[in-house]
Design a protein around this motif. Structure first.
Motif, short mmCIF file in Angstrom:
data_model
loop_
_atom_site.label_atom_id
_atom_site.label_comp_id
_atom_site.label_asym_id
_atom_site.label_seq_id
_atom_site.Cartn_x
_atom_site.Cartn_y
_atom_site.Cartn_z
N ALA A 162 -13.76 4.37 22.02
CA ALA A 162 -12.89 5.65 21.62
C ALA A 162 -13.27 6.40 22.79
N LEU A 163 -12.26 6.85 23.54
CA LEU A 163 -12.19 7.26 24.88
C LEU A 163 -11.29 8.72 24.80
N THR A 164 -11.80 9.68 25.59
CA THR A 164 -11.11 10.84 25.88
C THR A 164 -11.15 11.22 27.39
N THR A 165 -9.48 11.31 27.74
CA THR A 165 -9.68 11.73 29.22
C THR A 165 -8.82 12.90 29.50
N PRO A 166 -8.76 13.38 30.61
CA PRO A 166 -8.19 14.96 30.60
C PRO A 166 -6.74 15.02 29.82
N ARG A 167 -6.01 14.14 29.55
CA ARG A 167 -4.80 14.09 28.66
C ARG A 167 -4.59 13.23 27.78
N LEU A 168 -5.47 12.24 27.59
CA LEU A 168 -5.19 11.21 26.64
C LEU A 168 -6.61 11.17 25.71
N ARG A 169 -6.19 10.68 24.49
CA ARG A 169 -7.19 10.09 23.29
C ARG A 169 -6.79 8.56 23.22
N ILE A 170 -7.76 7.73 23.29
CA ILE A 170 -7.63 6.21 23.48
C ILE A 170 -8.80 5.85 22.38
N ASP A 171 -8.09 5.10 21.42
CA ASP A 171 -8.89 4.44 20.19
C ASP A 171 -8.26 3.26 19.40
N ALA A 172 -8.73 2.88 18.24
CA ALA A 172 -8.31 1.83 17.60
C ALA A 172 -6.79 1.91 17.09
N VAL A 173 -6.06 0.91 17.10
CA VAL A 173 -4.75 1.07 16.67
C VAL A 173 -4.91 1.16 15.00
N THR A 174 -4.00 2.02 14.30
CA THR A 174 -3.96 2.07 13.01
C THR A 174 -2.55 1.63 12.34
N PRO A 175 -2.60 1.20 11.11
CA PRO A 175 -1.20 0.89 10.69
C PRO A 175 -0.20 2.06 10.80
N ASP A 176 -0.70 3.15 10.82
CA ASP A 176 0.36 4.24 10.94
C ASP A 176 0.92 4.28 12.47
N ASP A 177 0.14 3.65 13.54
CA ASP A 177 0.75 3.61 14.86
C ASP A 177 1.64 2.50 14.98
N LEU A 178 1.94 1.64 14.00
CA LEU A 178 2.86 0.35 14.24
C LEU A 178 4.26 0.47 14.43
N PRO A 179 4.82 1.68 13.71
CA PRO A 179 6.51 1.88 14.11
C PRO A 179 6.69 2.37 15.74
N ALA A 180 5.59 3.23 15.96
CA ALA A 180 5.87 3.91 17.30
C ALA A 180 5.65 2.86 18.34
N LEU A 181 4.64 1.96 18.13
CA LEU A 181 4.18 0.96 19.05
C LEU A 181 5.54 -0.08 19.07
N HIS A 182 6.05 -0.37 17.82
CA HIS A 182 7.07 -1.54 17.64
C HIS A 182 8.21 -0.75 18.47
N ARG A 183 8.57 0.29 18.35
CA ARG A 183 9.90 0.89 19.10
C ARG A 183 9.55 0.98 20.50
N ILE A 184 8.36 1.11 21.04
CA ILE A 184 8.02 1.13 22.65
C ILE A 184 8.14 -0.45 23.14
N VAL A 185 7.64 -1.20 22.28
CA VAL A 185 7.45 -2.72 23.01
C VAL A 185 8.49 -3.48 22.88
#
Length: 327
Positions: A162-185
């Motif tokens: 789990a990482l934090t950069t100046p503009r981003l938070r990066i961590d585990a994929v959750t079930p709630d993330d899947l619709p957005a990721l599906h739309r992108i990919v």
């Protein structure tokens, strides 16, 4: 932010630093196998016999402690570097490498009264599982110790990446993330730059590709920007492992791709110390090729790759990264 810590093998030139740290009774009294007093000759003998599970903890190249993560876990930090989070970071790095090797559990001992060590072990996820009596070489006596146990699942729950950069938070994929990721990919302009995604894929189709570990390869990490999921950075199983990533085109041109991949790649190298990492990029994916070049990957082989998002194979390049390799 993590303290800047690296793990390496102990080197012959570390003998003086090890001897200086272990000249402190408040360090040695909690380590049952060391002689007392401890000198440079003892340090040289230790370095010569050190196993592959024994790692030097370094800051700016200087040895500031040792950590062992094999059948048992143990750690010490030089007195002048204690209280800075170095033990926590070194513990996470060493245990990540242990579990990457296939281990499913590890044990530790903590002498009764060593409150600093007890707090560190509890933070790492170790749980008490009984008491025992150990023979302490420096104390020349038998001492009471707590036995502790840590399994891989517990470690992942506590210390997945789990990482934090100046503009981003990066961590585990959750079930709630899947619709957005599906739309992108499944956007045609994204799918064509990847191998395993087709614009016609359903949410159920992409779920097993996206819902993976956030600790060990194969892993996938969700990238979050201003509260929205905007991409993925992942690492496949090796050997050698392959770095992969995608970013929503709606957020292209802001440097977010470089920021997210650089942050995750640095953490992967720190945790797993890979001798080599691969990455592929289609020749018409200028943004991805620039990211890899900036990370020190070298273009090593030209080939054609078939993407599920393309009608036919297309020219691509295979990039390689090795420690010390210039892009």
């Amino acid at each position: 932010m993590h303290p800047p810590v690296a793990l390496t093998r102990p080197w012959p030139e570390d003998a003086d630093d090890i001897a200086a740290a272990l000249a402190d009774w408040d360090v040695v009294r909690w380590l049952t196998t060391l002689p007392w007093p401890y000198g440079t000759a003892d340090a040289r003998d230790f370095i010569a016999a050190a196993g592959l599970d024994e790692h030097a903890i370094r800051q700016d190249g200087r040895l500031v402690g040792m950590v062992q993560a094999g059948r048992v876990f143990g750690i010490w930090i030089a007195p002048d570097r204690q209280g800075r989070g170095i033990g926590r970071r070194a513990g996470v790095l060493a245990l990540s490498r242990l579990f990457l090797s296939g281990a499913t559990e590890v044990h530790a001992h903590c002498l009764i009264g060593n409150d600093r060590s007890a707090r560190l072990l509890a933070w790492l996820g170790f749980r008490p599982c009984g008491r025992t009596v150990l023979r302490s070489r420096p104390l020349r006596a038998e001492v009471q110790a707590e036995m502790l146990h840590l399994d891989r699942d517990t470690f992942q729950q506590r210390h997945a990446i789990a990482l934090t950069t100046p503009r981003l938070r990066i961590d585990a994929v959750t079930p709630d993330d899947l619709p957005a990721l599906h739309r992108i990919v499944t956007k045609p302009e994204v799918a064509r730059m990847l191998l395993r995604y087709d614009p016609a894929m359903t949410l159920d189709d992409v779920q097993p590709l996206l819902m993976q570990s956030a600790l060990l390869p194969p892993l996938r990490l969700a990238v979050r920007y201003r509260g929205q999921v905007v991409g993925i950075v992942g690492l496949s199983e090796g050997p050698p492992p392959r770095l992969n990533y995608f970013l929503d085109p709606a957020h292209a041109g802001q440097g977010l791709g470089q920021e997210m991949v650089a942050a995750v790649f640095a953490e992967l190298v720190a945790r797993f110390d890979p001798p080599e990492v691969l990455a592929g990029a289609f020749v018409d994916n200028d943004a991805s090729r620039k990211i890899l070049k900036n990370l020190g990957f070298r273009r090593g082989e030209d080939l054609e790759l078939q993407s599920l998002g393309r009608a036919s194979p297309a020219p691509a390049a295979l990039y390689r990264w090795r420690p010390g390799l210039l892009g």
